[in-house]
Scaffold this motif. Structure first.
Motif, PDB file in Angstrom:
ATOM      1  N   HIS A   9       0.800  -1.227   0.000  1.00  0.00           N
ATOM      2  CA  HIS A   9       0.000   0.000   0.000  1.00  0.00           C
ATOM      3  C   HIS A   9       0.830   1.273   0.000  1.00  0.00           C
ATOM      4  O   HIS A   9       0.292   2.366  -0.081  1.00  0.00           O
ATOM      5  N   ILE A  10       2.158   1.140   0.124  1.00  0.00           N
ATOM      6  CA  ILE A  10       3.029   2.313   0.043  1.00  0.00           C
ATOM      7  C   ILE A  10       4.198   1.989  -0.883  1.00  0.00           C
ATOM      8  O   ILE A  10       4.514   0.819  -1.094  1.00  0.00           O
ATOM      9  N   ASP A  11       4.783   3.000  -1.472  1.00  0.00           N
ATOM     10  CA  ASP A  11       5.904   2.787  -2.388  1.00  0.00           C
ATOM     11  C   ASP A  11       7.184   2.599  -1.579  1.00  0.00           C
ATOM     12  O   ASP A  11       7.960   3.528  -1.408  1.00  0.00           O
ATOM     13  N   HIS A  12       7.365   1.381  -1.082  1.00  0.00           N
ATOM     14  CA  HIS A  12       8.515   1.109  -0.220  1.00  0.00           C
ATOM     15  C   HIS A  12       8.977  -0.321  -0.444  1.00  0.00           C
ATOM     16  O   HIS A  12       8.163  -1.248  -0.472  1.00  0.00           O
ATOM     17  N   SER A  13      10.270  -0.507  -0.643  1.00  0.00           N
ATOM     18  CA  SER A  13      10.832  -1.851  -0.782  1.00  0.00           C
ATOM     19  C   SER A  13      12.229  -1.866  -0.197  1.00  0.00           C
ATOM     20  O   SER A  13      12.867  -0.824  -0.044  1.00  0.00           O
ATOM     21  N   THR A  14      12.691  -3.053   0.129  1.00  0.00           N
ATOM     22  CA  THR A  14      14.049  -3.203   0.648  1.00  0.00           C
ATOM     23  C   THR A  14      14.601  -4.555   0.238  1.00  0.00           C
ATOM     24  O   THR A  14      13.850  -5.493  -0.057  1.00  0.00           O
ATOM     25  N   LEU A  15      15.906  -4.631   0.213  1.00  0.00           N
ATOM     26  CA  LEU A  15      16.589  -5.876  -0.126  1.00  0.00           C
ATOM     27  C   LEU A  15      16.868  -6.637   1.162  1.00  0.00           C
ATOM     28  O   LEU A  15      17.142  -6.036   2.200  1.00  0.00           O
ATOM     29  N   GLY A  16      16.800  -7.955   1.103  1.00  0.00           N
ATOM     30  CA  GLY A  16      17.096  -8.778   2.269  1.00  0.00           C
ATOM     31  C   GLY A  16      17.817 -10.045   1.864  1.00  0.00           C
ATOM     32  O   GLY A  16      17.903 -10.376   0.676  1.00  0.00           O
ATOM     33  N   MET A  17      18.335 -10.748   2.859  1.00  0.00           N
ATOM     34  CA  MET A  17      19.022 -12.010   2.592  1.00  0.00           C
ATOM     35  C   MET A  17      18.380 -13.123   3.410  1.00  0.00           C
ATOM     36  O   MET A  17      18.070 -12.940   4.586  1.00  0.00           O
TER      37      MET A  17
END
Length: 435
Positions: free
Chosen positions: A49-57
């Motif tokens: 619902h929001i323009d937010h992303s992150t990378l994870g391992m």
């Protein structure tokens, strides 16, 4: 556009993406489900619902769920948000354009100088160390322009050395002296887990703002533990890229302790048992995985590495300091006592050692070093007697010589931060003094 170019541009796009979902969010990790993943794979977590992303391992896999340690912050995510696999894995884009720049662990510029120019190639962050049988012999002197190091702790091209220091002893100043004075065409500096204030201070104060042929990789203390951990591996990959081209690289990392602390946070969050000083086993096993990647490789270049280790309360038995000493080819110990006496750089030559020094310096140089250490040790042992005037001249010929040369010896150990002394000049000064 040619068909080959179209195919290459589409190769990095997943046209039918498979995704999983977030089942649970902890303060330090995200629990995912409904996606087949392996430990070590990288994933992208996207908020719906929001323009937010992150990378994870992916750091742990169970039968139905898996754990992700994020590179960024987890604020804004909720249960049900989507998890996608990445197509390339954990790689960075490296090239000549990195020289003179300050970047984060993903090689994104953070120095407000615009985009990084020039051709860049994908290079993996995690690579195996140099094979034992492919390592070249360390038989060349690597001068750093610091008299105490070049004179008494001579480094070899491809050597791995630790700088052990308590807080506020002069570690950053010495690092700046080494970066400015080292005979290396490429210099990679990794600042891991340090305060954000220290980054511009190190660049402008310790390096004089000169980043020629230098890459600075930064992961500050406010970054996630995973970012701090892989910041070190990322910086080492940059050094390896230039080494593969047959170039000699100076690699400096500050600090191994912050790197180990990042792994401690990750390990404890995954349920690893804490051992000495709360460090889980993975913190100690991670050190050789990083440090053994430095060295000299036959048919290629070399990486001469200096790793700083913060010793709390000047305690050399700290588990990280102890483990580092066992892996490295030498240790440089900075002394608070020398700092208090106004001797900079405050290198304790009696407690420091270079394991390859005897193989790369001349016999006359070695004899001068041994004599200096002996006289210096005598002065330390008899300091109280000399100060109160209880020592009678003529009692000990060697101590008499030490007292006579005391001022010259002290002056040799002192060097202004912006002074560079070449190796031959250092050697000649030492030989003259120890005649």
């Amino acid at each position: 556009m040619k068909f080959a170019e179209i195919r290459e541009s589409l190769s990095n796009i997943d046209l039918s993406p498979v995704f999983g979902r977030i089942r649970k969010i902890d303060p330090t990790k995200i629990i995912g489900e409904k996606l087949a993943v392996r430990v070590g794979e990288t994933v992208i977590i996207k908020a719906e619902h929001i323009d937010h992303s992150t990378l994870g391992m992916v750091t742990e896999v169970e039968q139905e769920t898996f754990s992700i340690t994020p590179f960024g912050f987890i604020e804004g995510f909720k249960s049900g948000d989507k998890i996608y696999k990445t197509t390339k894995g954990l790689t960075i884009r490296v090239g000549e354009g990195l020289l003179g720049r300050v970047v984060n662990p993903f090689m994104e510029p953070i120095d407000d100088k615009g985009e990084i120019e020039g051709k860049r190639v994908d290079f993996p962050i995690i690579r195996p160390p140099i094979s034992a049988m492919k390592r070249g012999m360390i038989d060349e002197v690597f001068s750093v322009g610091v008299k105490t190091i070049d004179g008494f702790l001579t480094l070899g091209k491809g050597q791995k050395v630790g700088i052990f220091a308590g807080s506020g002893v002069g570690k950053s100043t010495l690092m700046g002296m080494v970066v400015r004075g080292a005979d290396a065409p490429i210099k990679v500096v990794a600042l891991i887990g340090e305060r954000g204030r220290e980054i511009p201070e190190f660049i402008h104060k310790n390096l004089g703002g000169n980043l020629e042929n230098t890459v600075i990789v930064v992961a500050t203390s406010d970054d996630s533990p995973l970012m701090r951990k892989y910041g070190a591996f990322s910086a080492m990959s940059v050094a390896e890229y230039f080494k593969e081209q047959g170039r000699d690289v100076l690699f400096i990392m500050d600090s191994v302790t912050r790197f180990a602390m990042a792994q401690r946070e990750i390990g404890l969050a995954l349920g690893e048992p804490p051992t000495s000083k709360g460090y889980p086993p993975s913190s100690l096993s991670l050190l050789p995985q990083l440090m053994e990647r430095a060295g000299k490789e036959e048919g290629k270049g070399s990486i001469t590495a200096l790793f700083t280790v913060l010793i709390e309360g000047d305690d050399m038995s700290d588990p990280i300091a102890d483990q580092s000493r066992s892996i490295l080819d030498g240790h440089i110990v900075l002394s608070r006592e020398l700092t208090d006496n106004g001797i900079y750089p405050p290198i304790n030559i009696l407690n420091s050692a270079s394991r390859v020094m005897n193989d790369i310096i001349s016999n006359e140089h070695l004899q001068a070093v041994q004599k200096f250490r002996r006289l210096y040790s005598l002065l330390k042992e008899n300091e109280t007697l000399i100060r109160i005037g209880a020592y009678t001249k003529g009692t000990d010929k060697e101590l008499d010589e030490a007292i006579e040369k005391r001022e010259m010896m002290k002056n040799f150990l002192v060097q202004p931060p912006y002074e560079k002394v070449d190796f031959e000049s250092t050697k000649q000064q030492l030989l003259e003094m120890m005649k």
